[in-house]
Design a protein around this motif. Structure first.
Motif, PDB file in Angstrom:
ATOM      1  N   ASN A  11      -7.317  18.179   6.655  1.00 33.03           N
ATOM      2  CA  ASN A  11      -7.088  17.613   4.896  1.00 33.03           C
ATOM      3  C   ASN A  11      -6.171  18.208   4.937  1.00 33.03           C
ATOM      4  OD1 ASN A  11     -10.245  17.046   5.694  1.00 33.03           O
ATOM      5  ND2 ASN A  11     -10.540  19.074   5.669  1.00 33.03           N
ATOM      6  N   THR A  12      -5.271  18.695   5.499  1.00 35.57           N
ATOM      7  CA  THR A  12      -3.888  19.609   5.039  1.00 35.57           C
ATOM      8  C   THR A  12      -3.027  17.457   4.834  1.00 35.57           C
ATOM      9  OG1 THR A  12      -4.436  21.623   5.993  1.00 35.57           O
ATOM     10  CG2 THR A  12      -1.999  20.565   4.786  1.00 35.57           C
ATOM     11  N   ALA A  13      -2.611  17.142   5.777  1.00 37.23           N
ATOM     12  CA  ALA A  13      -2.869  16.328   5.657  1.00 37.23           C
ATOM     13  C   ALA A  13      -2.566  14.532   4.858  1.00 37.23           C
ATOM     14  CB  ALA A  13      -2.862  14.934   7.111  1.00 37.23           C
ATOM     15  N   LEU A  14      -3.807  14.700   4.712  1.00 34.26           N
ATOM     16  CA  LEU A  14      -4.641  13.998   3.605  1.00 34.26           C
ATOM     17  C   LEU A  14      -4.373  14.426   2.291  1.00 34.26           C
ATOM     18  CD1 LEU A  14      -7.110  11.740   2.794  1.00 34.26           C
ATOM     19  CD2 LEU A  14      -8.851  13.422   2.932  1.00 34.26           C
ATOM     20  N   LEU A  15      -4.733  15.736   1.933  1.00 31.80           N
ATOM     21  CA  LEU A  15      -3.768  15.700   0.751  1.00 31.80           C
ATOM     22  C   LEU A  15      -2.794  15.864   0.290  1.00 31.80           C
ATOM     23  CD1 LEU A  15      -5.097  17.328  -1.877  1.00 31.80           C
ATOM     24  CD2 LEU A  15      -4.684  19.309  -1.207  1.00 31.80           C
ATOM     25  N   ALA A  16      -1.988  15.664   1.521  1.00 32.34           N
ATOM     26  CA  ALA A  16      -0.422  15.763   1.095  1.00 32.34           C
ATOM     27  C   ALA A  16      -0.340  14.035   0.795  1.00 32.34           C
ATOM     28  CB  ALA A  16       0.270  16.471   2.467  1.00 32.34           C
ATOM     29  N   THR A  17      -0.646  13.217   1.240  1.00 33.47           N
ATOM     30  CA  THR A  17      -0.727  11.684   1.776  1.00 33.47           C
ATOM     31  C   THR A  17      -1.021  11.311   0.496  1.00 33.47           C
ATOM     32  OG1 THR A  17      -1.101  11.434   3.296  1.00 33.47           O
ATOM     33  CG2 THR A  17      -0.896   9.411   2.325  1.00 33.47           C
ATOM     34  N   ILE A  18      -2.267  12.367  -0.629  1.00 29.80           N
ATOM     35  CA  ILE A  18      -2.583  11.108  -2.433  1.00 29.80           C
ATOM     36  C   ILE A  18      -0.815  12.146  -3.506  1.00 29.80           C
ATOM     37  CG2 ILE A  18      -4.648  12.086  -3.448  1.00 29.80           C
ATOM     38  CD1 ILE A  18      -6.697  12.029  -1.049  1.00 29.80           C
ATOM     39  N   GLU A  19      -1.310  13.562  -2.575  1.00 32.21           N
ATOM     40  CA  GLU A  19      -0.112  13.887  -3.730  1.00 32.21           C
ATOM     41  C   GLU A  19       1.073  12.978  -3.215  1.00 32.21           C
ATOM     42  OE1 GLU A  19       0.009  17.647  -2.291  1.00 32.21           O
ATOM     43  OE2 GLU A  19      -1.563  18.871  -3.562  1.00 32.21           O
ATOM     44  N   MET A  20       1.845  12.762  -2.659  1.00 32.45           N
ATOM     45  CA  MET A  20       3.227  12.000  -1.941  1.00 32.45           C
ATOM     46  C   MET A  20       2.213  10.432  -3.353  1.00 32.45           C
ATOM     47  SD  MET A  20       5.506  11.165   0.376  1.00 32.45           S
ATOM     48  CE  MET A  20       6.015  12.719   0.894  1.00 32.45           C
ATOM     49  N   ALA A  21       1.869   9.580  -2.567  1.00 33.84           N
ATOM     50  CA  ALA A  21       1.553   9.156  -3.437  1.00 33.84           C
ATOM     51  C   ALA A  21       1.097   8.736  -5.034  1.00 33.84           C
ATOM     52  CB  ALA A  21      -0.378   7.915  -2.537  1.00 33.84           C
ATOM     53  N   ALA A  48       0.771  -1.166  -0.033  1.00 33.47           N
ATOM     54  CA  ALA A  48      -0.085   0.439  -0.259  1.00 33.47           C
ATOM     55  C   ALA A  48       0.764   1.161  -0.018  1.00 33.47           C
ATOM     56  CB  ALA A  48      -0.867   0.154   0.922  1.00 33.47           C
ATOM     57  N   TYR A  49       0.267   2.698  -0.550  1.00 35.70           N
ATOM     58  CA  TYR A  49       0.991   3.729  -0.238  1.00 35.70           C
ATOM     59  C   TYR A  49       0.553   4.156   1.156  1.00 35.70           C
ATOM     60  CZ  TYR A  49       2.155   2.905  -5.394  1.00 35.70           C
ATOM     61  OH  TYR A  49       2.311   2.488  -6.580  1.00 35.70           O
ATOM     62  N   GLY A  50       0.783   3.923   2.115  1.00 35.60           N
ATOM     63  CA  GLY A  50       0.724   4.158   3.414  1.00 35.60           C
ATOM     64  C   GLY A  50      -0.684   4.102   3.880  1.00 35.60           C
ATOM     65  N   PHE A  51      -0.670   5.092   4.910  1.00 34.58           N
ATOM     66  CA  PHE A  51      -2.328   5.167   5.496  1.00 34.58           C
ATOM     67  C   PHE A  51      -3.070   6.862   6.045  1.00 34.58           C
ATOM     68  CE2 PHE A  51      -1.531   4.999   9.946  1.00 34.58           C
ATOM     69  CZ  PHE A  51      -0.628   4.726   9.859  1.00 34.58           C
ATOM     70  N   ILE A  52      -4.240   7.092   6.700  1.00 37.83           N
ATOM     71  CA  ILE A  52      -4.178   8.447   7.555  1.00 37.83           C
ATOM     72  C   ILE A  52      -5.398   8.322   8.517  1.00 37.83           C
ATOM     73  CG2 ILE A  52      -5.162  10.250   6.741  1.00 37.83           C
ATOM     74  CD1 ILE A  52      -3.159  11.105   6.109  1.00 37.83           C
ATOM     75  N   GLU A  53      -5.386   8.629   9.414  1.00 38.18           N
ATOM     76  CA  GLU A  53      -5.464   8.085  10.481  1.00 38.18           C
ATOM     77  C   GLU A  53      -7.425   9.100  10.397  1.00 38.18           C
ATOM     78  OE1 GLU A  53      -4.357   8.336  13.816  1.00 38.18           O
ATOM     79  OE2 GLU A  53      -5.446   7.496  15.499  1.00 38.18           O
ATOM     80  N   LYS A  54      -8.403   8.721  10.586  1.00 43.39           N
ATOM     81  CA  LYS A  54      -9.710   9.139  10.430  1.00 43.39           C
ATOM     82  C   LYS A  54      -9.063  10.362  11.624  1.00 43.39           C
ATOM     83  CE  LYS A  54     -12.875   5.639   8.196  1.00 43.39           C
ATOM     84  NZ  LYS A  54     -14.207   4.811   8.572  1.00 43.39           N
ATOM     85  N   GLY A  55      -9.901  11.460  11.491  1.00 41.34           N
ATOM     86  CA  GLY A  55      -9.663  12.557  12.544  1.00 41.34           C
ATOM     87  C   GLY A  55      -8.630  13.744  11.860  1.00 41.34           C
ATOM     88  N   MET A  56      -7.876  12.811  11.088  1.00 47.43           N
ATOM     89  CA  MET A  56      -6.371  13.645  10.687  1.00 47.43           C
ATOM     90  C   MET A  56      -7.145  15.208   9.921  1.00 47.43           C
ATOM     91  SD  MET A  56      -3.396  11.669  10.208  1.00 47.43           S
ATOM     92  CE  MET A  56      -2.049  12.796  10.301  1.00 47.43           C
TER      93      MET A  56
END
Length: 413
Positions: A110-120, A100-108
């Motif tokens: 949105n900036t972290a979510l967007l950054a993780t998606i962009e990196m993936a 997998a390309y990582g994970f995001i914990e629910k409740g984090m």
């Protein structure tokens, strides 16, 4: 903006689907969603084209997110990021085992979510580009481009292709008839350990490998065995995955780091605190935690703007990180609140450092900005304390410091 990029959101919570979907749409993504792993497998393995899958682990239906991802990975090479409310070691290990390309914990945020998606997406683009170039190169030279090595069951090399020469630095003449285990950088492993590892049931594994020049790098090894004249041989395809490991480590770091202050985040601190409590139970050595709140921080934001407020937080955390030890832990608890874990430090021994931090914070200078201060609440671990109990105690002491005029430290003795 990410116009044209398509994301499949696999989530059985309508609320999370709506919130996350709307946020990603506002950032230019095309979003579709399903609620079950079965639906995700059907739609992805069909003829629909997706750029990324955002997958909840616990889903409606018989199939969870990890099981669905395994099936999808067998059919298509897509970046998959997991959404999870349970970031335990078991879950993280399961995620790692399916590429997998990582994970995001629910409740984090949105900036972290967007950054993780962009990196993936970027990582996937790089991997796709590399794969395409490798395919072209293979067609041109009609040979394997990964290091291909064959040994007998004793570990002696009988095949060493040109790519292996490039990968390890050893020529074919230097390696034929030599022992492969000499390459490993895992000094704690002996010859038999290494051979057993290469012949293990797991067909794809990662090992630390040592180049001829002594440099250590991460390698992925795809293994198989064959029998020739009743004798076993090992065939390994080696590739340098240093960039992949680095990207994975960056994703893992992102998942436990506060993006503004580059300190640890709340989730990591709680995990670290629970580990320290267990360690104290085993060893009997006590430790302390401190909660820090920046005094009148709202006034700073209102008077100077949020950019200056951010600079204040960064200046304070930068100062604290220089003063605490590597074994200690600084984390952003939320807003202008921070937690500090002082390992192996009874509360009676914490005063010098914390007073130094209090004074140091009050002396930080930012041009054209009024001085600022902080209030501390400190508590020592006591047998029977849980992480929540310690945090509540520290929070209570911090509010006592506020009531006493701010810019002071209150200890729960």
């Amino acid at each position: 903006m990410h116009t044209g990029k398509k994301i499949l959101l696999v989530e059985d919570s309508r609320f999370i689907t709506a919130v996350v979907g709307d946020y990603l749409k506002k950032n230019g993504f095309e979003i579709d969603s399903v609620a079950t792993g079965e639906d995700a497998v059907e739609i992805v393995c069909g003829h629909s084209a997706w750029d990324l899958i955002l997958m909840d682990i616990e889903l409606a239906g018989e199939m969870n997110g990890i099981e669905a991802a395994k099936i999808i990975n067998n059919h298509k090479e897509l970046p998959i990021i997991f959404l999870t409310a349970n970031a335990s070691d078991t879950i993280i290990n399961q995620i790692r085992n399916i590429s997998a390309y990582g994970f995001i914990e629910k409740g984090m945020d949105n900036t972290a979510l967007l950054a993780t998606i962009e990196m993936a997406l970027k990582l996937h683009d790089v991997k796709s580009e590399i794969k395409q170039k490798e395919s072209i190169l293979n067609a041109v030279i009609n040979s394997v481009q990964d290091g291909m090595i064959m040994t007998d069951d004793k570990g002696y090399v009988s095949l060493w292709n040109p790519a292996a020469v490039q990968l390890f630095g050893y020529t074919k003449d230097e390696m034929l008839g030599k022992e492969l285990h000499e390459l490993t950088a895992a000094e704690s492993m002996n010859k038999n350990d290494i051979i057993n590892s290469l012949f293990a049931d797991k067909k794809v594994k990662e090992l630390k490998i040592k180049h001829k020049n002594g440099q250590v790098f991460d390698a992925e090894i795809s293994t198989s065995t064959l029998k020739i004249n009743d004798k076993d041989y090992f065939v390994g395809i080696f590739r340098d995955i240093s960039d992949r490991i680095k990207a994975r480590e960056e994703l893992e770091k992102l998942s436990v780091t506060d993006y503004l202050t580059n300190t640890y985040n709340r989730r990591f601190f709680v995990t670290r605190l629970e580990e320290e409590i267990e360690r104290s139970k085993r060893t009997g050595r006590v430790f302390s935690i401190a909660m820090l709140d920046i005094d009148r921080f709202k006034t700073i934001n209102d008077k100077y703007g949020h950019s200056i407020g951010d600079l204040v937080l960064q200046s304070i955390t930068g100062y604290i990180k220089k003063r605490i030890r590597k074994v200690d832990c600084l984390a952003r608890w939320g807003g202008e609140e921070f937690m500090i874990l002082l390992a192996d430090t009874p509360i009676i021994n914490s005063g010098v450092l914390l007073e130094d931090l209090r004074l140091g914070i009050s002396k930080i200078e930012i041009p054209n900005v009024d001085r600022f201060t902080g209030s501390f609440g400190v508590v020592e671990y006591a047998p029977g304390d849980t992480a929540d109990m310690m945090i509540q105690k520290a929070d209570s002491m911090m509010y006592e410091a506020k009531k006493c005029g701010r810019n002071c430290i209150k200890y729960m003795m």
